[in-house]
Design a protein around this motif. Structure first.
Motif, mmCIF file in Angstrom:
data_model
loop_
_atom_site.group_PDB
_atom_site.id
_atom_site.type_symbol
_atom_site.label_atom_id
_atom_site.label_comp_id
_atom_site.label_asym_id
_atom_site.label_seq_id
_atom_site.Cartn_x
_atom_site.Cartn_y
_atom_site.Cartn_z
ATOM 1 N N LEU A 1 2.388 27.436 2.042
ATOM 2 C CA LEU A 1 4.021 27.615 2.539
ATOM 3 C C LEU A 1 3.981 26.367 3.791
ATOM 4 O O LEU A 1 5.780 26.625 4.096
ATOM 5 N N VAL A 2 3.059 25.942 4.041
ATOM 6 C CA VAL A 2 3.428 25.165 5.531
ATOM 7 C C VAL A 2 2.710 24.055 5.195
ATOM 8 O O VAL A 2 1.412 24.030 4.796
ATOM 9 N N LEU A 3 3.495 22.369 5.067
ATOM 10 C CA LEU A 3 2.960 21.275 5.431
ATOM 11 C C LEU A 3 1.510 20.668 5.842
ATOM 12 O O LEU A 3 1.837 21.919 7.345
ATOM 13 N N PRO A 4 0.427 20.020 6.067
ATOM 14 C CA PRO A 4 -0.149 19.717 6.786
ATOM 15 C C PRO A 4 0.908 18.940 7.461
ATOM 16 O O PRO A 4 1.569 18.290 7.590
ATOM 17 N N GLN A 5 0.088 19.283 9.258
ATOM 18 C CA GLN A 5 0.437 18.313 10.019
ATOM 19 C C GLN A 5 0.793 17.242 10.112
ATOM 20 O O GLN A 5 1.711 16.810 11.027
ATOM 21 N N ASN A 6 0.061 16.253 8.904
ATOM 22 C CA ASN A 6 -0.031 15.237 9.253
ATOM 23 C C ASN A 6 1.098 14.678 8.373
ATOM 24 O O ASN A 6 -0.056 13.178 7.432
ATOM 25 N N PHE A 7 0.933 14.860 6.713
ATOM 26 C CA PHE A 7 1.969 15.204 6.264
ATOM 27 C C PHE A 7 3.365 13.923 6.498
ATOM 28 O O PHE A 7 4.042 14.240 7.172
ATOM 29 N N PRO A 8 3.671 12.646 5.712
ATOM 30 C CA PRO A 8 4.400 11.962 5.930
ATOM 31 C C PRO A 8 5.805 12.664 6.180
ATOM 32 O O PRO A 8 5.951 13.285 5.415
ATOM 33 N N ILE A 9 6.375 12.064 6.707
ATOM 34 C CA ILE A 9 7.912 12.416 7.222
ATOM 35 C C ILE A 9 8.684 11.430 6.469
ATOM 36 O O ILE A 9 8.793 9.760 6.549
ATOM 37 N N TYR A 10 9.884 11.592 4.954
ATOM 38 C CA TYR A 10 10.502 10.773 4.582
ATOM 39 C C TYR A 10 11.683 11.454 4.663
ATOM 40 O O TYR A 10 12.415 12.063 4.746
ATOM 41 N N GLN A 11 12.799 10.354 5.038
ATOM 42 C CA GLN A 11 14.717 10.560 4.961
ATOM 43 C C GLN A 11 14.371 10.484 3.486
ATOM 44 O O GLN A 11 14.552 9.279 2.611
ATOM 45 N N PHE A 12 15.159 11.112 2.534
ATOM 46 C CA PHE A 12 15.666 11.392 1.118
ATOM 47 C C PHE A 12 16.653 10.932 1.159
ATOM 48 O O PHE A 12 17.785 11.822 1.200
ATOM 49 N N PHE A 13 17.784 9.672 0.952
ATOM 50 C CA PHE A 13 18.642 9.363 0.393
ATOM 51 C C PHE A 13 19.465 9.057 -0.863
ATOM 52 O O PHE A 13 19.129 7.840 -1.751
ATOM 53 N N PRO A 14 19.421 10.066 -1.941
ATOM 54 C CA PRO A 14 20.115 10.235 -3.213
ATOM 55 C C PRO A 14 21.625 9.602 -3.123
ATOM 56 O O PRO A 14 21.877 9.745 -2.348
ATOM 57 N N THR A 15 21.516 8.601 -4.659
ATOM 58 C CA THR A 15 22.644 7.858 -4.067
ATOM 59 C C THR A 15 23.675 8.424 -5.792
ATOM 60 O O THR A 15 22.554 9.048 -7.081
ATOM 61 N N GLU A 16 24.630 7.324 -6.479
ATOM 62 C CA GLU A 16 24.867 8.201 -7.862
ATOM 63 C C GLU A 16 24.356 7.182 -8.813
ATOM 64 O O GLU A 16 23.995 7.608 -10.125
ATOM 65 N N SER A 17 23.980 6.413 -8.064
ATOM 66 C CA SER A 17 23.078 5.403 -9.374
ATOM 67 C C SER A 17 21.526 5.914 -9.578
ATOM 68 O O SER A 17 20.657 5.337 -10.605
ATOM 69 N N MET A 18 20.959 6.549 -8.877
ATOM 70 C CA MET A 18 19.573 6.824 -8.727
ATOM 71 C C MET A 18 19.373 7.537 -11.026
ATOM 72 O O MET A 18 20.316 8.461 -10.864
ATOM 73 N N ALA A 19 18.298 7.176 -10.768
ATOM 74 C CA ALA A 19 18.008 7.724 -11.964
ATOM 75 C C ALA A 19 17.521 9.063 -12.044
ATOM 76 O O ALA A 19 17.471 9.529 -11.213
ATOM 77 N N GLU A 20 17.388 9.972 -13.110
ATOM 78 C CA GLU A 20 17.274 11.359 -13.224
ATOM 79 C C GLU A 20 15.530 11.236 -13.030
ATOM 80 O O GLU A 20 15.336 10.059 -13.603
ATOM 81 N N GLY A 21 14.753 12.502 -13.230
ATOM 82 C CA GLY A 21 13.688 12.267 -12.908
ATOM 83 C C GLY A 21 12.901 12.542 -11.301
ATOM 84 O O GLY A 21 13.331 12.545 -10.605
ATOM 85 N N ASP A 22 11.286 12.583 -11.665
ATOM 86 C CA ASP A 22 10.887 12.433 -10.290
ATOM 87 C C ASP A 22 10.485 11.107 -9.901
ATOM 88 O O ASP A 22 10.237 10.178 -10.357
ATOM 89 N N ILE A 23 10.061 10.871 -8.519
ATOM 90 C CA ILE A 23 9.629 9.954 -7.861
ATOM 91 C C ILE A 23 8.310 10.466 -7.098
ATOM 92 O O ILE A 23 7.907 10.839 -6.486
ATOM 93 N N PHE A 24 7.491 9.041 -7.461
ATOM 94 C CA PHE A 24 6.027 9.118 -7.419
ATOM 95 C C PHE A 24 5.954 8.380 -5.558
ATOM 96 O O PHE A 24 6.836 6.840 -6.033
#
Length: 179
Positions: free
Chosen positions: A8-31
């Motif tokens: 339920l709570v992420l580790p304090q050192n977990f990296p912070i990402y900004q996610f900006f989806p676009t219409e041209s983005m492929a379906e599926g997961d990002i690794f």
């Protein structure tokens, strides 16, 4: 894929990402395999984010990793160091994210951390590094300069080496034009 529920709570050192989806983005997961080689870095994670930006999975690693992905045979893989050594290996994980095997190039080469490819039939490719010493004094270099070459090795599903390509067999130092 199946795995334990996220905390339920992420580790304090977990990296912070900004996610900006676009219409041209492929379906599926990002690794994501964040690669931070600063000493004592504690932000090394394997991360899966859904195409909509939702965190689906993460695993804390002791050291940085590269090339986290799903292979043609359906198994996950990533490249990192082996335990507390500086030796690099490719690791395979099953659908529960359990590491089930590791792979390295054959001696006398050193495994390179940039690419690992597993085919549908279980055969796989690894990159490696090889070194030679050349006299580069005529090129304003060292009399005994260590030059790095590239190895590509293919193994069958029984881990037998079936093909090897060595860059030193195809390129010479004089081929390098920018140095």
């Amino acid at each position: 894929s199946t795995h334990a529920p996220l905390p339920l709570v992420l580790p304090q050192n977990f990296p912070i990402y900004q996610f900006f989806p676009t219409e041209s983005m492929a379906e599926g997961d990002i690794f994501i395999s964040n690669n931070n080689s600063y000493p004592n870095n504690d932000r090394n994670y394997l991360i899966i984010i859904s195409g909509g930006g939702k965190l689906k999975y993460f695993k804390k690693l002791r050291r940085s990793a590269n090339d986290f992905k799903v292979n043609e045979n359906g198994l996950l893989s990533y490249i990192s160091v082996i335990n507390n050594s500086n030796d690099i290996a490719a690791f395979i994980m099953d659908s529960t994210f359990t590491t089930i095997d590791s792979f390295q190039v054959t001696d006398p080469y050193v495994t390179d951390g940039h690419e690992f490819l597993v085919l549908e039939n279980g055969s796989y490719f690894l990159l490696g590094k090889t070194y030679r010493y050349l006299d580069l004094s005529q090129h304003e270099g060292y009399e005994s300069a260590r030059i790095q070459g590239c190895i590509i090795q293919e193994f069958n599903s029984e881990n037998e080496l079936i093909f090897e390509w060595n860059s030193f067999d195809y390129f010479n130092y004089e081929d390098v034009t920018h140095i």
